[in-house]
Motif scaffolding. Sequence first.
Motif, short mmCIF file in Angstrom:
data_model
loop_
_atom_site.label_atom_id
_atom_site.label_comp_id
_atom_site.label_asym_id
_atom_site.label_seq_id
_atom_site.Cartn_x
_atom_site.Cartn_y
_atom_site.Cartn_z
N THR A 170 0.83 -1.12 -0.07
CA THR A 170 -0.19 -0.01 0.02
C THR A 170 0.67 1.19 0.15
O THR A 170 0.50 2.37 -0.25
N HIS A 171 1.88 1.19 0.27
CA HIS A 171 3.10 2.21 0.41
C HIS A 171 4.28 2.13 -0.85
O HIS A 171 5.18 2.83 -0.77
N HIS A 172 3.67 1.24 -1.93
CA HIS A 172 4.21 1.14 -3.10
C HIS A 172 5.80 0.74 -3.00
O HIS A 172 6.62 1.29 -3.82
N ARG A 173 6.03 -0.10 -2.04
CA ARG A 173 7.31 -0.85 -1.94
C ARG A 173 7.68 -1.82 -3.26
O ARG A 173 6.73 -2.66 -3.67
N THR A 174 8.69 -1.70 -3.59
CA THR A 174 9.27 -2.40 -4.74
C THR A 174 10.64 -3.01 -4.24
O THR A 174 11.19 -2.64 -3.36
N ARG A 175 10.89 -4.34 -4.66
CA ARG A 175 12.12 -5.02 -4.31
C ARG A 175 12.94 -5.18 -5.48
O ARG A 175 13.11 -6.26 -6.10
N GLU A 176 13.61 -4.11 -5.77
CA GLU A 176 14.46 -4.31 -7.14
C GLU A 176 15.87 -4.32 -6.66
O GLU A 176 16.64 -5.15 -7.42
N VAL A 177 16.60 -3.65 -5.78
CA VAL A 177 17.79 -3.68 -5.23
C VAL A 177 17.75 -4.33 -3.74
O VAL A 177 17.22 -3.52 -2.85
N ARG A 178 18.82 -5.12 -3.47
CA ARG A 178 18.99 -5.60 -1.92
C ARG A 178 19.40 -4.52 -0.98
O ARG A 178 20.41 -4.00 -1.51
N TRP A 179 18.90 -4.32 -0.09
CA TRP A 179 19.39 -3.15 0.55
C TRP A 179 19.07 -1.76 0.26
O TRP A 179 19.77 -0.84 0.70
N GLY A 180 18.39 -1.69 -0.88
CA GLY A 180 18.19 -0.41 -1.60
C GLY A 180 17.19 0.76 -0.88
O GLY A 180 16.65 0.09 0.08
N PRO A 181 17.22 1.71 -1.22
CA PRO A 181 16.36 2.54 -0.77
C PRO A 181 14.75 1.98 -0.92
O PRO A 181 14.31 1.39 -1.83
N ARG A 182 13.84 2.34 0.15
CA ARG A 182 12.49 2.14 0.05
C ARG A 182 11.41 2.99 0.76
O ARG A 182 11.90 3.54 1.57
N THR A 183 10.21 2.79 0.32
CA THR A 183 9.28 3.61 0.85
C THR A 183 8.74 2.86 2.23
O THR A 183 8.42 3.73 3.14
N LEU A 184 8.96 1.54 2.28
CA LEU A 184 8.55 0.96 3.66
C LEU A 184 9.30 -0.32 3.43
O LEU A 184 8.89 -1.09 2.63
N ASP A 185 9.79 -0.72 4.81
CA ASP A 185 10.19 -2.29 5.06
C ASP A 185 9.61 -2.62 6.37
O ASP A 185 9.80 -1.90 7.11
N ILE A 186 8.93 -3.93 6.43
CA ILE A 186 8.56 -4.23 7.70
C ILE A 186 9.12 -5.99 7.55
O ILE A 186 8.68 -6.67 6.64
N ASP A 187 9.57 -5.87 8.84
CA ASP A 187 10.47 -7.22 9.00
C ASP A 187 9.93 -7.80 10.35
O ASP A 187 9.61 -7.24 11.37
N VAL A 188 9.51 -9.30 10.18
CA VAL A 188 9.34 -10.07 11.38
C VAL A 188 10.71 -10.30 12.14
O VAL A 188 11.15 -11.13 11.46
N ILE A 189 10.95 -10.06 13.27
CA ILE A 189 12.06 -10.17 14.00
C ILE A 189 11.82 -11.50 14.77
O ILE A 189 12.58 -12.27 14.68
N THR A 190 10.82 -11.35 15.76
CA THR A 190 10.53 -12.58 16.48
C THR A 190 8.97 -12.90 16.27
O THR A 190 8.17 -12.04 16.05
N TYR A 191 8.77 -14.36 16.45
CA TYR A 191 7.43 -14.67 16.76
C TYR A 191 7.46 -15.54 17.72
O TYR A 191 7.81 -16.98 17.57
N ASP A 192 6.78 -15.38 18.81
CA ASP A 192 6.84 -16.06 20.10
C ASP A 192 8.38 -16.65 20.17
O ASP A 192 9.42 -15.74 20.04
#
Length: 192
Positions: free
Chosen positions: A105-127
């Motif tokens: 919804t924030h127009h995230r694209t995955r073109e370049v690893r660790w490149g600039p981004r509009t938004l990145d959401i990572d799951v760090i831990t799950y229980d």
Amino acid sequence: MTSHASPADEAGHQGPDLDRVPHVPVPAVLALGANLGDAAATLTEAVRQLAEAPGIELTGVSPVAVTQPVGGPPGQPDYLNLVLTLMTRLSPRALLAAGQEIERTHHRTREVRWGPRTLDIDVITYDDLTSDEPDLTLPHPRAHLRAFVLTPWSWMDPEATLSGALVADLAAQADDAGSVRRLPTGTEGPGS
């Protein structure tokens, strides 16, 4: 974190079932970052979207950190980063998918690893779940090395641990520790 039987234990097989829905809400930690457009507004909106998502109850929002880019192409603008704690009734993959949908919804694209981004959401831990699955490695495979995740997390919860180590201690040892600073008070941001 409170210990719950892992989905792998309950299922009685080797690998975790990342699609298994927990019987009771379980704790999770997400890291958010943005460095394109109005990053502060993007983070504020993403936190709101996560708070309104079915099956997610936010329990903590860190202050916003300003950080230099780690890896990726040179010349990127600084990132704004924050960490969320939550309780969720979503499976691990469903939680990842919820984050990826908000990224879209924030127009995230995955073109370049660790490149600039509009938004990145990572799951760090799950229980207390551990997973080596390529689409969702838990805990996040590089979180313990990244002050841009660890520092805001430790600001929010000084007693937080990651894989048995104090998050604040891991943050102090990270290579990027010196590049993380708190977004000045009065600056727009969800955790400031």
